[in-house]
Design a protein around this motif. Structure first.
Motif, PDB file in Angstrom:
ATOM      1  N   LYS A  53       0.760  -1.394  -0.248  1.00  0.00           N
ATOM      2  CA  LYS A  53       0.067   0.439   0.330  1.00  0.00           C
ATOM      3  C   LYS A  53       0.205   0.845  -0.028  1.00  0.00           C
ATOM      4  CE  LYS A  53      -3.660   1.885   2.583  1.00  0.00           C
ATOM      5  NZ  LYS A  53      -4.614   2.022   3.431  1.00  0.00           N
ATOM      6  N   HIS A  54       1.590   1.249   0.526  1.00  0.00           N
ATOM      7  CA  HIS A  54       3.145   2.264   0.999  1.00  0.00           C
ATOM      8  C   HIS A  54       4.030   2.264  -0.052  1.00  0.00           C
ATOM      9  CE1 HIS A  54       0.287   3.629   4.430  1.00  0.00           C
ATOM     10  NE2 HIS A  54       0.125   1.802   4.569  1.00  0.00           N
ATOM     11  N   PRO A  55       4.727   3.213  -0.572  1.00  0.00           N
ATOM     12  CA  PRO A  55       5.727   3.535  -2.037  1.00  0.00           C
ATOM     13  C   PRO A  55       6.910   2.629  -1.078  1.00  0.00           C
ATOM     14  CG  PRO A  55       4.406   4.691  -2.345  1.00  0.00           C
ATOM     15  CD  PRO A  55       3.685   4.301  -0.557  1.00  0.00           C
ATOM     16  N   LYS A  56       7.689   2.421  -1.843  1.00  0.00           N
ATOM     17  CA  LYS A  56       9.347   1.956  -0.429  1.00  0.00           C
ATOM     18  C   LYS A  56       9.716   3.248  -1.063  1.00  0.00           C
ATOM     19  CE  LYS A  56       8.449  -3.084  -0.476  1.00  0.00           C
ATOM     20  NZ  LYS A  56       9.136  -4.887  -0.202  1.00  0.00           N
ATOM     21  N   PRO A  57      10.932   3.987   0.239  1.00  0.00           N
ATOM     22  CA  PRO A  57      11.857   4.751   0.239  1.00  0.00           C
ATOM     23  C   PRO A  57      13.183   3.957  -1.351  1.00  0.00           C
ATOM     24  CG  PRO A  57      12.049   4.053   2.060  1.00  0.00           C
ATOM     25  CD  PRO A  57      10.631   3.151   1.498  1.00  0.00           C
ATOM     26  N   LYS A  58      13.791   4.467  -1.787  1.00  0.00           N
ATOM     27  CA  LYS A  58      14.742   4.511  -2.544  1.00  0.00           C
ATOM     28  C   LYS A  58      15.737   4.785  -2.826  1.00  0.00           C
ATOM     29  CE  LYS A  58      11.144   1.896  -6.435  1.00  0.00           C
ATOM     30  NZ  LYS A  58      10.113   1.604  -5.389  1.00  0.00           N
ATOM     31  N   HIS A 125      10.467  -2.960   5.372  1.00  0.00           N
ATOM     32  CA  HIS A 125       9.340  -1.389   4.057  1.00  0.00           C
ATOM     33  C   HIS A 125      11.161  -0.824   3.932  1.00  0.00           C
ATOM     34  CE1 HIS A 125       7.305   1.864   2.542  1.00  0.00           C
ATOM     35  NE2 HIS A 125       6.887   1.077   2.020  1.00  0.00           N
ATOM     36  N   SER A 126      11.807  -0.568   4.626  1.00  0.00           N
ATOM     37  CA  SER A 126      12.422   1.229   5.083  1.00  0.00           C
ATOM     38  C   SER A 126      13.584   0.946   5.500  1.00  0.00           C
ATOM     39  CB  SER A 126      11.332   2.488   5.804  1.00  0.00           C
ATOM     40  OG  SER A 126      10.707   2.607   5.861  1.00  0.00           O
ATOM     41  N   PHE A 127      14.059  -0.416   6.326  1.00  0.00           N
ATOM     42  CA  PHE A 127      14.998   0.083   6.798  1.00  0.00           C
ATOM     43  C   PHE A 127      15.978  -1.468   6.257  1.00  0.00           C
ATOM     44  CE2 PHE A 127      12.473   1.767  10.050  1.00  0.00           C
ATOM     45  CZ  PHE A 127      13.034   2.860   9.560  1.00  0.00           C
ATOM     46  N   GLY A 128      15.901  -2.585   5.364  1.00  0.00           N
ATOM     47  CA  GLY A 128      16.615  -3.011   4.574  1.00  0.00           C
ATOM     48  C   GLY A 128      16.278  -4.148   5.972  1.00  0.00           C
TER      49      GLY A 128
END
Length: 152
Positions: A53-58, A125-128
């Motif tokens: 649902k939420h875009p992953k940071p890149k 999602h955000s931290f690996g």
């Protein structure tokens, strides 16, 4: 100081017991969210695990999150009151108390049923990839912080 293990049924049951003490009229001891918004806010953590649902940071943003934010989120140090919140976690619209409460309890139960082995080395999602302890700290600390915000 190790945080309580959210993957155990005893801790899960205790957290759900705290959630069940909330009512639509519960008011915060600090902060801007009402109780329904707070429950929706807590659900975002689980949406990032179980839903696309939420875009992953890149790129650079993911690097910044891993270098500057990760340890604050997955460490044992409690969150400060009125701390900064990532945009995906900011809930400003009205939410249905019972729907958000039911979703949160279902997410917590699913996490406990999947167990810590499911999360060992799982990509966040955000931290690996995170360790079991990091996943536990992230889940438990966030729940405890906001349940405490509402006095339960």
């Amino acid at each position: 100081m190790a945080l309580p293990n959210i993957f155990t049924s005893e801790v899960t049951d205790a957290v759900i017991g705290r959630i069940n003490k909330l009512t639509p009229a519960s008011t915060p001891l600090w902060g801007k969210m009402n109780v329904s918004q707070m429950l929706a806010h807590l659900n975002v953590s689980y949406e990032m695990v179980y839903e696309d649902k939420h875009p992953k940071p890149k790129g650079f943003m993911k690097f910044i999150l891993k270098m500057l934010v990760k340890n604050k989120v997955v460490g044992e140090t409690p969150y400060k009151h009125n701390g900064p919140t990532a945009p995906a976690f900011i809930i400003t619209d009205e939410r249905d108390f019972q729907a958000e409460k039911s979703r949160l309890i279902a997410h917590i139960k699913k996490t406990q049923e999947l167990g810590e082995k499911h999360f060992d080395g799982k990509e966040s999602h955000s931290f690996g990839p995170l360790t079991i302890t990091e996943w536990n700290n992230m889940f438990y600390k966030h729940l405890d912080h906001h349940l405490g915000q509402f006095g339960v």
